[in-house]
Motif scaffolding. Sequence first.
Motif, PDB file in Angstrom:
ATOM      1  N   PRO A  29       0.876  -1.116  -0.280  1.00 42.23           N
ATOM      2  CA  PRO A  29      -0.175  -0.035  -0.031  1.00 42.23           C
ATOM      3  C   PRO A  29       0.891   1.271  -0.001  1.00 42.23           C
ATOM      4  CG  PRO A  29       0.023  -1.163   2.221  1.00 42.23           C
ATOM      5  CD  PRO A  29       0.629  -2.021   1.247  1.00 42.23           C
ATOM      6  N   VAL A  30       0.577   2.300  -0.964  1.00 41.32           N
ATOM      7  CA  VAL A  30       1.221   3.263  -0.899  1.00 41.32           C
ATOM      8  C   VAL A  30       0.259   4.644  -1.224  1.00 41.32           C
ATOM      9  CG1 VAL A  30       2.929   4.953  -2.395  1.00 41.32           C
ATOM     10  CG2 VAL A  30       3.328   2.371  -1.939  1.00 41.32           C
TER      11      VAL A  30
ATOM     12  N   PHE B 225      -9.733   5.710  -6.057  1.00 46.23           N
ATOM     13  CA  PHE B 225     -10.720   6.757  -5.753  1.00 46.23           C
ATOM     14  C   PHE B 225     -11.791   6.693  -4.678  1.00 46.23           C
ATOM     15  CE2 PHE B 225      -9.364   7.926 -10.057  1.00 46.23           C
ATOM     16  CZ  PHE B 225      -8.863   9.099  -9.939  1.00 46.23           C
ATOM     17  N   SER B 226     -12.044   5.267  -4.532  1.00 44.81           N
ATOM     18  CA  SER B 226     -13.152   4.825  -3.703  1.00 44.81           C
ATOM     19  C   SER B 226     -12.858   3.432  -3.584  1.00 44.81           C
ATOM     20  CB  SER B 226     -14.474   5.434  -4.038  1.00 44.81           C
ATOM     21  OG  SER B 226     -14.775   4.935  -5.054  1.00 44.81           O
ATOM     22  N   LYS B 227     -13.846   2.765  -2.748  1.00 45.26           N
ATOM     23  CA  LYS B 227     -14.116   1.499  -2.652  1.00 45.26           C
ATOM     24  C   LYS B 227     -14.526   0.816  -3.838  1.00 45.26           C
ATOM     25  CE  LYS B 227     -14.841   0.992   2.278  1.00 45.26           C
ATOM     26  NZ  LYS B 227     -15.886   0.596   3.529  1.00 45.26           N
ATOM     27  N   SER B 228     -15.164   1.461  -4.804  1.00 44.91           N
ATOM     28  CA  SER B 228     -15.634   1.136  -5.793  1.00 44.91           C
ATOM     29  C   SER B 228     -14.714   1.363  -7.080  1.00 44.91           C
ATOM     30  CB  SER B 228     -17.103   1.558  -6.154  1.00 44.91           C
ATOM     31  OG  SER B 228     -17.824   1.342  -5.010  1.00 44.91           O
ATOM     32  N   THR B 229     -14.098   2.426  -7.177  1.00 41.70           N
ATOM     33  CA  THR B 229     -13.595   3.018  -8.238  1.00 41.70           C
ATOM     34  C   THR B 229     -12.014   3.142  -8.215  1.00 41.70           C
ATOM     35  OG1 THR B 229     -15.726   4.280  -9.035  1.00 41.70           O
ATOM     36  CG2 THR B 229     -13.719   5.025 -10.182  1.00 41.70           C
ATOM     37  N   ALA B 230     -11.401   2.806  -9.377  1.00 43.23           N
ATOM     38  CA  ALA B 230      -9.951   2.500  -9.315  1.00 43.23           C
ATOM     39  C   ALA B 230      -9.368   3.039 -10.731  1.00 43.23           C
ATOM     40  CB  ALA B 230      -9.357   1.447  -8.689  1.00 43.23           C
ATOM     41  N   VAL B 231      -8.327   3.531 -10.716  1.00 42.47           N
ATOM     42  CA  VAL B 231      -7.484   3.616 -12.181  1.00 42.47           C
ATOM     43  C   VAL B 231      -6.155   2.913 -11.901  1.00 42.47           C
ATOM     44  CG1 VAL B 231      -8.379   5.631 -13.017  1.00 42.47           C
ATOM     45  CG2 VAL B 231      -6.290   5.795 -11.498  1.00 42.47           C
ATOM     46  N   TYR B 232      -5.433   2.189 -13.062  1.00 44.08           N
ATOM     47  CA  TYR B 232      -4.672   1.303 -12.884  1.00 44.08           C
ATOM     48  C   TYR B 232      -3.445   1.216 -14.003  1.00 44.08           C
ATOM     49  CZ  TYR B 232      -7.617  -1.574 -15.598  1.00 44.08           C
ATOM     50  OH  TYR B 232      -8.277  -2.120 -16.674  1.00 44.08           O
ATOM     51  N   GLY B 233      -2.484   0.833 -13.833  1.00 49.28           N
ATOM     52  CA  GLY B 233      -1.454   0.741 -15.049  1.00 49.28           C
ATOM     53  C   GLY B 233      -0.546  -0.412 -14.624  1.00 49.28           C
ATOM     54  N   THR B 234      -0.284  -1.431 -15.655  1.00 50.14           N
ATOM     55  CA  THR B 234       0.640  -2.557 -15.436  1.00 50.14           C
ATOM     56  C   THR B 234       1.639  -2.585 -16.661  1.00 50.14           C
ATOM     57  OG1 THR B 234      -1.075  -3.657 -14.387  1.00 50.14           O
ATOM     58  CG2 THR B 234       0.502  -5.069 -15.038  1.00 50.14           C
ATOM     59  N   VAL B 235       2.579  -3.020 -16.355  1.00 47.12           N
ATOM     60  CA  VAL B 235       3.750  -3.284 -17.477  1.00 47.12           C
ATOM     61  C   VAL B 235       4.204  -4.771 -17.136  1.00 47.12           C
ATOM     62  CG1 VAL B 235       5.533  -2.571 -18.675  1.00 47.12           C
ATOM     63  CG2 VAL B 235       4.288  -0.853 -17.877  1.00 47.12           C
TER      64      VAL B 235
ATOM     65  N   VAL C  52       1.231  -0.556  -4.702  1.00 48.33           N
ATOM     66  CA  VAL C  52       2.130  -1.050  -5.585  1.00 48.33           C
ATOM     67  C   VAL C  52       2.066  -2.618  -6.025  1.00 48.33           C
ATOM     68  CG1 VAL C  52       4.362  -0.974  -6.521  1.00 48.33           C
ATOM     69  CG2 VAL C  52       3.524   1.017  -5.544  1.00 48.33           C
ATOM     70  N   LEU C  53       2.109  -3.139  -6.928  1.00 45.39           N
ATOM     71  CA  LEU C  53       2.201  -4.507  -7.358  1.00 45.39           C
ATOM     72  C   LEU C  53       3.391  -4.821  -8.046  1.00 45.39           C
ATOM     73  CD1 LEU C  53      -1.526  -4.735  -8.510  1.00 45.39           C
ATOM     74  CD2 LEU C  53      -0.662  -4.638  -5.932  1.00 45.39           C
ATOM     75  N   ALA C  54       4.191  -5.925  -7.623  1.00 41.70           N
ATOM     76  CA  ALA C  54       5.214  -6.485  -8.502  1.00 41.70           C
ATOM     77  C   ALA C  54       5.354  -8.102  -8.422  1.00 41.70           C
ATOM     78  CB  ALA C  54       6.463  -5.975  -8.097  1.00 41.70           C
TER      79      ALA C  54
ATOM     80  N   PHE D 129       8.282 -10.768 -15.830  1.00 42.01           N
ATOM     81  CA  PHE D 129       8.398  -9.810 -14.743  1.00 42.01           C
ATOM     82  C   PHE D 129       7.081  -8.685 -15.169  1.00 42.01           C
ATOM     83  CE2 PHE D 129       9.807  -5.782 -12.991  1.00 42.01           C
ATOM     84  CZ  PHE D 129       9.779  -6.252 -11.654  1.00 42.01           C
ATOM     85  N   ALA D 130       6.431  -8.452 -14.008  1.00 42.93           N
ATOM     86  CA  ALA D 130       5.392  -7.296 -14.135  1.00 42.93           C
ATOM     87  C   ALA D 130       5.550  -6.474 -12.908  1.00 42.93           C
ATOM     88  CB  ALA D 130       3.970  -8.100 -14.209  1.00 42.93           C
ATOM     89  N   VAL D 131       4.985  -5.254 -13.134  1.00 41.99           N
ATOM     90  CA  VAL D 131       4.894  -4.129 -12.292  1.00 41.99           C
ATOM     91  C   VAL D 131       3.648  -3.400 -12.412  1.00 41.99           C
ATOM     92  CG1 VAL D 131       6.707  -2.638 -13.290  1.00 41.99           C
ATOM     93  CG2 VAL D 131       6.187  -2.408 -10.847  1.00 41.99           C
ATOM     94  N   GLY D 132       2.889  -2.909 -11.545  1.00 39.98           N
ATOM     95  CA  GLY D 132       1.681  -2.124 -11.552  1.00 39.98           C
ATOM     96  C   GLY D 132       1.391  -1.108 -10.554  1.00 39.98           C
ATOM     97  N   TYR D 133       0.600  -0.455 -10.711  1.00 38.04           N
ATOM     98  CA  TYR D 133       0.115   0.533  -9.614  1.00 38.04           C
ATOM     99  C   TYR D 133      -1.417   0.730  -9.725  1.00 38.04           C
ATOM    100  CZ  TYR D 133      -0.666   4.408  -6.599  1.00 38.04           C
ATOM    101  OH  TYR D 133      -1.014   5.362  -5.449  1.00 38.04           O
ATOM    102  N   VAL D 134      -2.332   0.622  -8.587  1.00 38.96           N
ATOM    103  CA  VAL D 134      -3.575   0.841  -8.569  1.00 38.96           C
ATOM    104  C   VAL D 134      -4.015   1.885  -7.618  1.00 38.96           C
ATOM    105  CG1 VAL D 134      -5.956  -0.367  -8.021  1.00 38.96           C
ATOM    106  CG2 VAL D 134      -3.983  -1.776  -8.978  1.00 38.96           C
ATOM    107  N   TYR D 135      -4.515   3.014  -8.113  1.00 34.32           N
ATOM    108  CA  TYR D 135      -5.019   4.217  -7.479  1.00 34.32           C
ATOM    109  C   TYR D 135      -6.732   3.994  -7.076  1.00 34.32           C
ATOM    110  CZ  TYR D 135      -5.745   8.820  -5.541  1.00 34.32           C
ATOM    111  OH  TYR D 135      -6.108   9.908  -4.822  1.00 34.32           O
TER     112      TYR D 135
END
Length: 400
Positions: free
Chosen positions: A313-314, A345-355, A319-321, A337-343
Amino acid sequence: MQIRFVRSALSTAAVLTLALGASAHAQSSVTLFGVVDLAFESVKSNAGRQSGIAPSGNTASRLGFRGTEDLGGGLAASFWLEAAIAANSGIGSSGTTTNNGATSTGAVAAGGLTFNRRATVSLSGNFGEVRLGRDIVPSFWNYTVFDPFGAGSVGAIITNYTGAATTFVRASNGVSYLLPSNLGGFYGQGTVAFGNQASTATQTNSAGTTVDSSENGRYYGLRAGYAKGPIDVAAAYGQTKYINNGAQSFGNATNSLGAFGSFGNYTDTNFGGSYDFGVAKLLATVSQQKYNDFISLGNSKAVKGWSLGVNAPVGAGNVLAQLSSAKLDSAGKANKFAVGYVYNFSKSTAVYGTVARVSNSGGASLNAASFSSAGFGGVNGAANVNGSSTGIDAGIRVRF
């Protein structure tokens, strides 16, 4: 957000009881729930690139209904119907997925929702739960529970791509028993899923031999674990009776570790665990997927894999890896190898990115495609054998 419908379950006997001055108290409820998740996805391999909008880059998109009725005396009856949604095209598990005609590559006829993710009824009480219908098999749970990416997106454990049996994730015609939740942290599930074949069923294999296929598609599986405080560990085993007339690839279509002849029983043995240190949770899996060749007796192939991941948690996000590997005996091997981040906004809504990045050797050609339902398969072919691949997801997820 959940939409709930509640009614009083008044039987004829209850009406009579009310007439005598008592009150009915049995209740039942139905909940509508779901996830809509869409992402820009791009998968590049040595054979080419595929880019566009794909569903389920963080969490599998779905629409479902579940309900429970209190039968009294600690006994409850439940149902669960859950359908996959390809939100990029608005279809369920079938439909037209392209913008350039129904005869184009990858297009299928239009269709509606099918509850292929889960369709079950059950009875539960102090004894645990007895569940009937289509559901996730016990031997798959460790692949998703101990994956920081939840077995979705381009970041999923690489051995998720090598489980070739149709029962690798889910099985139809199942009967399951789940332990009650009051066992001091111990949990477990056992499942038998029937192939629904006639006792006289036979099949001619690719060697021209007629074989008994009456148990074709039958699955047996067990999972047992312990979760208390920061620790969660589990072991699972599953076997599918299966006869395939054609060559088998350990992967999705041509996206594979290598090929094998017609196989019989498929077994999946895996272990998983996690430990939450507070500042981060460590997760790990070890697995073996074994395929027996029913033409060459005694011949078998095994895919061995492992993964090591972290969920930290950040701020308002995580942060996921993860590093994972899969190896087909002495042949193909792939590392990811994978790394990602989930932000959030609330318990229901999130934005994310993964490589994610995949590298192959020994004849393997796996790429960093999404493991999610209706996700991209990526571009594959001879040019990607022993090559590398990069996958990217960036999207929005809304739960309701």
